[in-house]
Design an enzyme around this catalytic site. Structure first.
Site, PDB file in Angstrom:
ATOM      1  N   ILE A  37      -1.225  -0.730  17.645  1.00 23.19           N
ATOM      2  CA  ILE A  37      -2.552   0.265  17.988  1.00 23.19           C
ATOM      3  C   ILE A  37      -1.647   1.434  18.232  1.00 23.19           C
ATOM      4  CG2 ILE A  37      -4.131   0.660  19.681  1.00 23.19           C
ATOM      5  CD1 ILE A  37      -4.793  -2.220  19.795  1.00 23.19           C
ATOM      6  N   ASN A  74       0.885  -1.269  -0.074  1.00 24.09           N
ATOM      7  CA  ASN A  74      -0.027  -0.010  -0.176  1.00 24.09           C
ATOM      8  C   ASN A  74       0.795   1.516   0.019  1.00 24.09           C
ATOM      9  OD1 ASN A  74      -3.001  -0.382   0.229  1.00 24.09           O
ATOM     10  ND2 ASN A  74      -2.205  -2.099   1.684  1.00 24.09           N
ATOM     11  N   HIS A 128      -8.244  -1.241   6.038  1.00 22.78           N
ATOM     12  CA  HIS A 128      -8.252  -2.513   6.618  1.00 22.78           C
ATOM     13  C   HIS A 128      -9.042  -3.350   5.700  1.00 22.78           C
ATOM     14  CE1 HIS A 128      -9.316  -5.214   9.993  1.00 22.78           C
ATOM     15  NE2 HIS A 128     -10.400  -5.356   9.369  1.00 22.78           N
ATOM     16  N   ASN A 143      -6.487   4.606   8.200  1.00 22.35           N
ATOM     17  CA  ASN A 143      -6.044   3.576   8.005  1.00 22.35           C
ATOM     18  C   ASN A 143      -6.609   2.475   6.815  1.00 22.35           C
ATOM     19  OD1 ASN A 143      -4.808   0.847   8.972  1.00 22.35           O
ATOM     20  ND2 ASN A 143      -6.676   0.261  10.073  1.00 22.35           N
TER      21      ASN A 143
HETATM   22  C1  GRF Z   1      -3.204  -4.856   4.167  1.00 25.44           C
HETATM   23  O1  GRF Z   1      -4.160  -5.888   3.656  1.00 25.44           O
HETATM   24  C2  GRF Z   1      -3.995  -3.886   4.946  1.00 25.44           C
HETATM   25  O2  GRF Z   1      -5.274  -3.644   4.602  1.00 25.44           O
HETATM   26  C3  GRF Z   1      -3.781  -4.504   6.278  1.00 25.44           C
HETATM   27  O3  GRF Z   1      -2.551  -4.874   6.135  1.00 25.44           O
HETATM   28  C4  GRF Z   1      -1.831  -5.089   4.826  1.00 25.44           C
HETATM   29  C5  GRF Z   1      -0.705  -4.480   4.623  1.00 25.44           C
HETATM   30  O4  GRF Z   1      -0.205  -4.896   3.357  1.00 25.44           O
HETATM   31  N1  GRF Z   1      -3.933  -3.466   6.931  1.00 25.44           N
HETATM   32  P1  GRF Z   1       1.002  -4.096   2.786  1.00 25.44           P
HETATM   33  O5  GRF Z   1       2.124  -4.235   3.784  1.00 25.44           O
HETATM   34  O6  GRF Z   1       0.414  -2.590   2.654  1.00 25.44           O
HETATM   35  O7  GRF Z   1       1.551  -4.741   1.501  1.00 25.44           O
END
Ligand code: GRF
Length: 183
Positions: free
Chosen positions: A88, A17, A101, A99
């Site tokens: 957290i 991400n 999720h 965030n």
């Molecule tokens: C993603 O699935 C996100 O939704 C969750 O943790 C994962 C992180 O993946 N919170 P990356 O490190 O961004 O590849």
């Protein structure tokens, strides 16, 4: 030139991400810039992207909340984005924290979302970008994307399908935040 919001991205692991946000920030019309990357895990593979794209980064393993304060000020951070940040965060004084999720919140807060969605025979799952509050995965929802769960879906196939949507969703949510708070 358009005013851009300064992002601090918090990671603990892979950083896919993070990479999608970095790539969007390289677009001329994108209203944000990644100013700083912070990891609580010195071994987070995602830190490679800080090096590759020449973005300042910090590793904070102890007293995270205390030690991040002056960094946020030094880099004039407007918005904090959690992207696979496995801790957290108690920073309620900070204005905008987002965030991502991997479920359609308010369903499946916490971990192991894909297996739980499959166990409950859900027809759809997806991902959510939301504001961070002191309660886990419970702040107001900013945007969601939905995927269909197919007949032979596995935890792995569902994860891959949703991750692709996450990479579209987070940049969309940042654009939305810009319009709502900064435009
Ligand atoms: C993603 O699935 C996100 O939704 C969750 O943790 C994962 C992180 O993946 N919170 P990356 O490190 O961004 O590849």
């Amino acid at each position: 030139m358009m005013h851009k919001i300064n992002l601090c991205i918090l990671i603990s692991g892979r950083g896919s991400n993070l990479l999608s946000i970095i790539k969007n920030c390289r677009k001329k019309d994108f209203p944000a810039k990644v100013k700083l990357i912070v990891s609580n895990n010195p071994k987070a593979p995602g830190l490679q992207y800080a090096k590759k794209y020449n973005i300042p980064f910090k590793v904070i393993t102890k007293n995270f909340e205390k030690n991040i304060v002056n960094k946020l000020a030094n880099y004039s951070i407007d918005v904090i984005c959690l992207a696979g940040f496995m801790k957290i965060l108690k920073l309620s004084w900070f204005n905008i924290i987002l965030n991502i999720h991997p479920s359609l919140l308010p369903k499946y807060k916490g971990l192991n979302t894909h297996q739980r969605a499959l166990n409950n025979k859900e027809k759809y799952s997806g991902c959510t970008v939301h504001y961070v509050t002191d309660k886990l995965d419970s702040g107001d929802i900013i945007l969601q994307r939905k995927v269909k769960i197919t007949k032979n879906e596995t935890k792995e196939s569902l994860e891959a399908k949703i991750l692709k949507e996450e990479h579209i969703l987070y940049p969309q949510a940042i654009r939305k935040i810009y319009k709502e708070h900064y435009n």
